[in-house]
Design a protein around this motif. Structure first.
Motif, PDB file in Angstrom:
ATOM      1  N   ASP A  13      81.212  39.738  59.747  1.00  0.00           N
ATOM      2  CA  ASP A  13      80.906  39.436  58.352  1.00  0.00           C
ATOM      3  C   ASP A  13      79.405  39.338  58.108  1.00  0.00           C
ATOM      4  O   ASP A  13      78.906  39.769  57.053  1.00  0.00           O
ATOM      5  CB  ASP A  13      81.584  38.136  57.930  1.00  0.00           C
ATOM      6  CG  ASP A  13      83.089  38.306  57.720  1.00  0.00           C
ATOM      7  OD1 ASP A  13      83.553  39.461  57.739  1.00  0.00           O
ATOM      8  OD2 ASP A  13      83.788  37.290  57.542  1.00  0.00           O
ATOM      9  N   ARG A  14      78.686  38.778  59.068  1.00  0.00           N
ATOM     10  CA  ARG A  14      77.244  38.617  58.864  1.00  0.00           C
ATOM     11  C   ARG A  14      76.516  39.954  58.918  1.00  0.00           C
ATOM     12  O   ARG A  14      75.548  40.165  58.177  1.00  0.00           O
ATOM     13  CB  ARG A  14      76.687  37.612  59.875  1.00  0.00           C
ATOM     14  CG  ARG A  14      77.099  36.182  59.503  1.00  0.00           C
ATOM     15  CD  ARG A  14      76.687  35.132  60.495  1.00  0.00           C
ATOM     16  NE  ARG A  14      77.095  33.807  59.992  1.00  0.00           N
ATOM     17  CZ  ARG A  14      77.013  32.680  60.682  1.00  0.00           C
ATOM     18  NH1 ARG A  14      76.532  32.696  61.930  1.00  0.00           N
ATOM     19  NH2 ARG A  14      77.397  31.535  60.146  1.00  0.00           N
ATOM     20  N   ILE A  15      76.957  40.854  59.768  1.00  0.00           N
ATOM     21  CA  ILE A  15      76.349  42.185  59.778  1.00  0.00           C
ATOM     22  C   ILE A  15      76.650  42.906  58.463  1.00  0.00           C
ATOM     23  O   ILE A  15      75.776  43.553  57.871  1.00  0.00           O
ATOM     24  CB  ILE A  15      76.861  43.015  60.978  1.00  0.00           C
ATOM     25  CG1 ILE A  15      76.364  42.395  62.284  1.00  0.00           C
ATOM     26  CG2 ILE A  15      76.399  44.461  60.870  1.00  0.00           C
ATOM     27  CD1 ILE A  15      76.916  43.066  63.524  1.00  0.00           C
ATOM     28  N   LYS A  16      77.865  42.793  57.982  1.00  0.00           N
ATOM     29  CA  LYS A  16      78.220  43.441  56.721  1.00  0.00           C
ATOM     30  C   LYS A  16      77.456  42.835  55.549  1.00  0.00           C
ATOM     31  O   LYS A  16      77.055  43.551  54.623  1.00  0.00           O
ATOM     32  CB  LYS A  16      79.732  43.346  56.486  1.00  0.00           C
ATOM     33  CG  LYS A  16      80.537  44.219  57.440  1.00  0.00           C
ATOM     34  CD  LYS A  16      82.031  44.062  57.222  1.00  0.00           C
ATOM     35  CE  LYS A  16      82.833  44.914  58.206  1.00  0.00           C
ATOM     36  NZ  LYS A  16      84.291  44.754  58.034  1.00  0.00           N
ATOM     37  N   ASN A  17      77.264  41.515  55.561  1.00  0.00           N
ATOM     38  CA  ASN A  17      76.455  40.891  54.514  1.00  0.00           C
ATOM     39  C   ASN A  17      75.037  41.439  54.515  1.00  0.00           C
ATOM     40  O   ASN A  17      74.450  41.702  53.460  1.00  0.00           O
ATOM     41  CB  ASN A  17      76.414  39.371  54.714  1.00  0.00           C
ATOM     42  CG  ASN A  17      77.609  38.676  54.088  1.00  0.00           C
ATOM     43  OD1 ASN A  17      78.160  39.148  53.100  1.00  0.00           O
ATOM     44  ND2 ASN A  17      78.026  37.566  54.668  1.00  0.00           N
ATOM     45  N   TYR A  18      74.484  41.639  55.708  1.00  0.00           N
ATOM     46  CA  TYR A  18      73.132  42.180  55.810  1.00  0.00           C
ATOM     47  C   TYR A  18      73.079  43.609  55.273  1.00  0.00           C
ATOM     48  O   TYR A  18      72.189  43.954  54.475  1.00  0.00           O
ATOM     49  CB  TYR A  18      72.665  42.150  57.265  1.00  0.00           C
ATOM     50  CG  TYR A  18      71.383  42.907  57.506  1.00  0.00           C
ATOM     51  CD1 TYR A  18      70.162  42.425  57.052  1.00  0.00           C
ATOM     52  CD2 TYR A  18      71.404  44.129  58.180  1.00  0.00           C
ATOM     53  CE1 TYR A  18      68.989  43.127  57.263  1.00  0.00           C
ATOM     54  CE2 TYR A  18      70.232  44.844  58.398  1.00  0.00           C
ATOM     55  CZ  TYR A  18      69.031  44.332  57.945  1.00  0.00           C
ATOM     56  OH  TYR A  18      67.866  45.033  58.155  1.00  0.00           O
ATOM     57  N   LEU A  19      74.025  44.431  55.696  1.00  0.00           N
ATOM     58  CA  LEU A  19      74.004  45.843  55.322  1.00  0.00           C
ATOM     59  C   LEU A  19      74.385  46.079  53.869  1.00  0.00           C
ATOM     60  O   LEU A  19      73.866  46.993  53.220  1.00  0.00           O
ATOM     61  CB  LEU A  19      74.956  46.640  56.226  1.00  0.00           C
ATOM     62  CG  LEU A  19      74.577  46.719  57.709  1.00  0.00           C
ATOM     63  CD1 LEU A  19      75.681  47.407  58.499  1.00  0.00           C
ATOM     64  CD2 LEU A  19      73.258  47.448  57.904  1.00  0.00           C
TER      65      LEU A  19
END
Length: 438
Positions: free
Chosen positions: A363-369
């Motif tokens: 989820d945190r990678i997707k939030n960043y991207l």
């Protein structure tokens, strides 16, 4: 302004438009005839996103590239002196190829060609497929004029792949791999004559004449394709993956992993200024089922250079530290997560999306991207200068920029990434190489 020139300008983003103008200016100053050709023009006409800009000059391509580097300070990869072409990396991950218009003559199948300077017309008549043999003039007197000696426009309209010459595959057998790659990427059919030429080359086993360097370049192209999983599957079905590694067939090919990687890569939108080193990422997943000795065989067969091997072999180890960092409680703050992800390589983020089973990391990678990186890239240097009174180009400005972005991200309302909905099965397409041997 011609219709094609208008279409080109509407397809380019701001960074690509700046790169186009820079190359045009340099060519005018050098007195060289300049043309946009190959993949960039093909993708524009077919309605696909333009990923790279491909230029042809009637003159010295490397000299023109060096002149641009001297004037702008942009990066240039090691040039191909045989074909007189060079690749430049412009700001915001815009890749540009500048090549000499040339004619290539082959003494026998798979041999190194004799290369000589040529006109743009001779260059286009010497290419692989008609859809790649279209050019647009960027010269003052004929700007926007389309040059199409092989009726590539008609084949684009019919969504069909057709070779320029009956000797296309005989001269350079690596083009049979390119045929499959294009068929899967564009979902184009293959015309009957071209299919027969493919069969003739396979009957003569001419694919065995594909050299290590050509295999390496094709592997690099496959790694960057958005449909790389489908391409690998078709190559496996055709018995062509063994060219890269004799053991690479059937259960030794990580087809499920490649499909999963392909889905993970979809989180990196094309418009994001996020370079992803695809070769190491692709090889890490492709070769998961191969034994060490078999992997060594692939390195030799494809003449992999040291950077490619290191990117492949070190990726798994690099992401472990990143995964631990992304799970920390402080990463709930947008600016902190943004700062940590900014330090990571694009390939590391995509590989974690592929490999990690931790929902927090995902989820945190997707939030960043999907949220923080696009929001940060919307902020212009002009906006920061107006707010801070500091002009771009100094260390003080870069520090002010980081602070400005952090405040903007933390001020944005938080949005929780919802669990992904179960998607319906993808539509099944008929085999695009259905007339080719099985």
């Amino acid at each position: 302004m011609s219709d094609y020139l208008y279409t080109l300008e509407s397809h380019l983003n701001a960074a690509q438009s700046e790169a186009l103008a820079t190359v045009q200016t340099a060519a005018n100053e050098a007195g060289l005839n300049l043309f946009l050709a190959g993949g960039a023009l093909r993708d524009m006409i077919a309605g696909f996103p333009i990923r790279d800009l491909n230029f042809v000059v009637e003159g010295n391509g490397i000299a023109l590239a060096k002149a641009i580097v001297k004037k702008t300070g942009w990066e240039m990869a090691a040039p191909d002196t045989r074909r007189n072409r060079a690749e430049l990396l412009f700001p915001q991950n815009v890749r540009v190829e500048i090549a000499m218009a040339r004619e290539e003559k082959y003494a026998k199948a798979g041999a190194k060609p004799t290369i000589s300077p040529a006109t743009i017309y001779e260059d286009l008549r010497n290419r692989d497929f008609t859809i790649n043999a279209i050019a647009m003039s960027l010269n003052r007197a004929s700007k926007g004029l389309l040059i199409d000696p092989n009726n590539g426009l008609g084949d684009l309209e019919r969504r069909e792949l057709r070779t320029v010459s009956k000797y296309t595959f005989y001269d350079d057998p690596v083009r049979i791999l390119r045929l499959i790659r294009f068929a899967k990427r564009f979902q184009f059919t293959i015309d009957e004559r071209t299919l027969q030429q493919y069969e003739n080359v396979r009957d003569a086993n001419l694919e065995r004449k594909i050299g290590a360097e050509a295999l390496r370049q094709e592997l690099h192209h496959i790694a960057g394709e958005p449909t790389s999983a489908e391409i690998v599957k078709e190559l496996d079905d055709q018995g062509l993956l063994t060219l890269f590694c004799p053991a690479m067939m059937g259960d030794k090919v990580n087809h499920a992993g490649l499909q999963k990687l392909q889905k993970a890569r979809q989180n990196v939108a094309l418009e994001l200024n996020l370079p992803v080193e695809n070769m190491g990422l692709f090889l890490t997943v492709l070769c998961e089922k191969l034994a060490p000795k078999e992997r060594a065989g692939l390195k030799t067969a494809c003449a992999l250079d040291k950077p490619a091997v290191q990117a492949w072999e070190r990726l798994d180890g690099r992401v472990k530290k990143l995964a631990v960092e992304l799970k920390q409680p402080k990463m709930t703050k947008p600016s902190v997560l943004y700062g940590a992800a900014q330090k990571a390589q694009g390939a590391e983020l995509v590989y974690l999306l592929y490999k990690s089973t931790d929902r927090t990391v995902q989820d945190r990678i997707k939030n960043y991207l999907q949220k923080y990186l696009p929001a940060a890239q919307e902020i212009t240097d002009e906006e920061i200068s107006e707010a801070t009174g500091i002009e771009p180009g100094s260390a003080k400005f870069e520090k002010a920029k980081s602070t400005f972005i952090a405040k903007r991200l933390d001020a944005r309302p938080k949005k929780i990434v919802e669990p992904e909905a179960v998607m319906p099965p993808a539509p099944q397409h008929p085999p695009l190489v259905s007339s080719v041997r099985r």
